[in-house]
Design a protein around this motif. Sequence first.
Motif, PDB file in Angstrom:
ATOM      1  N   ASN A 229       0.842  -1.195   0.000  1.00 52.14           N
ATOM      2  CA  ASN A 229       0.000   0.000   0.000  1.00 52.14           C
ATOM      3  C   ASN A 229       0.880   1.250   0.000  1.00 52.14           C
ATOM      4  O   ASN A 229       1.089   1.868   1.052  1.00 52.14           O
ATOM      5  CB  ASN A 229      -0.925  -0.001   1.227  1.00 52.14           C
ATOM      6  N   LEU A 232      -0.407   4.578   1.649  1.00 46.69           N
ATOM      7  CA  LEU A 232      -0.405   4.719   3.107  1.00 46.69           C
ATOM      8  C   LEU A 232       0.861   5.419   3.583  1.00 46.69           C
ATOM      9  O   LEU A 232       0.828   6.191   4.549  1.00 46.69           O
ATOM     10  CB  LEU A 232      -0.522   3.337   3.750  1.00 46.69           C
ATOM     11  N   LEU A 247      -1.063  -2.316   8.657  1.00 45.25           N
ATOM     12  CA  LEU A 247      -1.407  -3.322   7.651  1.00 45.25           C
ATOM     13  C   LEU A 247      -1.514  -4.706   8.266  1.00 45.25           C
ATOM     14  O   LEU A 247      -2.394  -5.491   7.902  1.00 45.25           O
ATOM     15  CB  LEU A 247      -0.355  -3.313   6.526  1.00 45.25           C
ATOM     16  N   ILE A 343      -7.772   4.810   2.961  1.00 51.23           N
ATOM     17  CA  ILE A 343      -6.683   4.444   2.043  1.00 51.23           C
ATOM     18  C   ILE A 343      -6.580   2.930   1.915  1.00 51.23           C
ATOM     19  O   ILE A 343      -6.394   2.389   0.822  1.00 51.23           O
ATOM     20  CB  ILE A 343      -5.362   5.058   2.530  1.00 51.23           C
ATOM     21  N   ILE A 344      -6.688   2.216   3.048  1.00 58.20           N
ATOM     22  CA  ILE A 344      -6.622   0.758   2.993  1.00 58.20           C
ATOM     23  C   ILE A 344      -7.784   0.192   2.198  1.00 58.20           C
ATOM     24  O   ILE A 344      -7.621  -0.743   1.409  1.00 58.20           O
ATOM     25  CB  ILE A 344      -6.601   0.187   4.426  1.00 58.20           C
ATOM     26  N   SER A 347      -7.247   0.759  -1.529  1.00 57.79           N
ATOM     27  CA  SER A 347      -6.231  -0.145  -2.051  1.00 57.79           C
ATOM     28  C   SER A 347      -6.785  -1.546  -2.249  1.00 57.79           C
ATOM     29  O   SER A 347      -6.520  -2.204  -3.260  1.00 57.79           O
ATOM     30  CB  SER A 347      -5.031  -0.184  -1.097  1.00 57.79           C
ATOM     31  N   GLU A 351      -7.543  -3.898  -6.083  1.00 61.04           N
ATOM     32  CA  GLU A 351      -6.844  -5.143  -6.404  1.00 61.04           C
ATOM     33  C   GLU A 351      -7.755  -6.114  -7.145  1.00 61.04           C
ATOM     34  O   GLU A 351      -8.956  -6.125  -6.962  1.00 61.04           O
ATOM     35  CB  GLU A 351      -6.339  -5.789  -5.110  1.00 61.04           C
TER      36      GLU A 351
END
Length: 351
Positions: A229, A232, A247, A343-344, A347, A351
């Motif tokens: 990431n 991040l 994470l 943000i996580i 991301s 994917e």
Amino acid sequence: MGTDYESKISVYGGIDTHKDTHHVAVIDEHGRPLGDREFGATGAGYRKGIDYLRGFGVVVAVAVEGTGSYGAELARILRRAGMTVLEVARPDRRARRLHSKSDPLDALQAAVTALSGRGLATPKDRDGLVESMRILLTERSSARKARGAAMNQIHALLVTAPEQIRATYRNLGNVKLVAALARSRPTPGHGPEQTLRGTLKRLAVRHQQHTSDIDGIDTRLGELAAQVNPALLQLPGVGPLVASQLLVACGDNPERLSSEQQFAALCGTAPIPASSGKHQRHRLSRGGDRTANSAIHRIVLVRMSAGDTRTVDYIARRTAEGKSDREIIRCLKRFVAREVFKIIEESAASE
């Protein structure tokens, strides 16, 4: 086994995990026990356990205790077998004292929990880059503790050392002290002074080795965080170590966290009501992943010390409203958790 049952009935499994054995219990969709059996915590035991579960019918879900410890490999194998794996919290000690306790009962209770759908969570996947980060963080933690122990021993030995030795190193800070001791050339011998000088040198060399290990681990963590990431790492106050801790708290499958409120609870930043009478307030949560909580707290402190504009303005405004420093930090941690989760989540969605 399950040969007397229709192969198409829906069943739920519960597994009580231990170091050497796992106990498997099976119930039907009405909660009626169908059977239980103990299997070894080995590859062959895992396969036999899966066959045992499937022998009763279609396995809807399996609740496993300890997916982060004794049940980690079992959870991986169950997922590879196409089963839905759920994490169930172990009963607290008070509940176990008040009620009977045995491996079959614990496994049966886990199966009942799987059927009810309450008190369950999706376990972390442990087969990606985030798992590598978790392993490195474990190594870093032990290296940091060992380095601190070496430094404490150096200071303890210098306190009782002869004045000649104490005078040599008295005015040196930790970094220069370790460097000077590591460069020293103790005279061979078995006397107390020679032994002390030799021990101090070895402790200093050990301290340097641990520092080197920690630096290498931090480099690898930065590389992994940039792969997992990179966005991040762009947040103010977030470095490789903090990013790795956050994470790891989410796991290789961050999509298991369905909302930012759930992430805040995981990190121990969800506000806890603490109102009484005319006083309406919230307090910091003392639950959740304390390592992730520490990472978010560190982000707040870095932003405060670095003079981050948004943080400084917010502190000034809330201070004018009469908020205490502790309440302001609690609010800032909640804001950071929201920012990090966004943000996580983005991301994971890409994917």
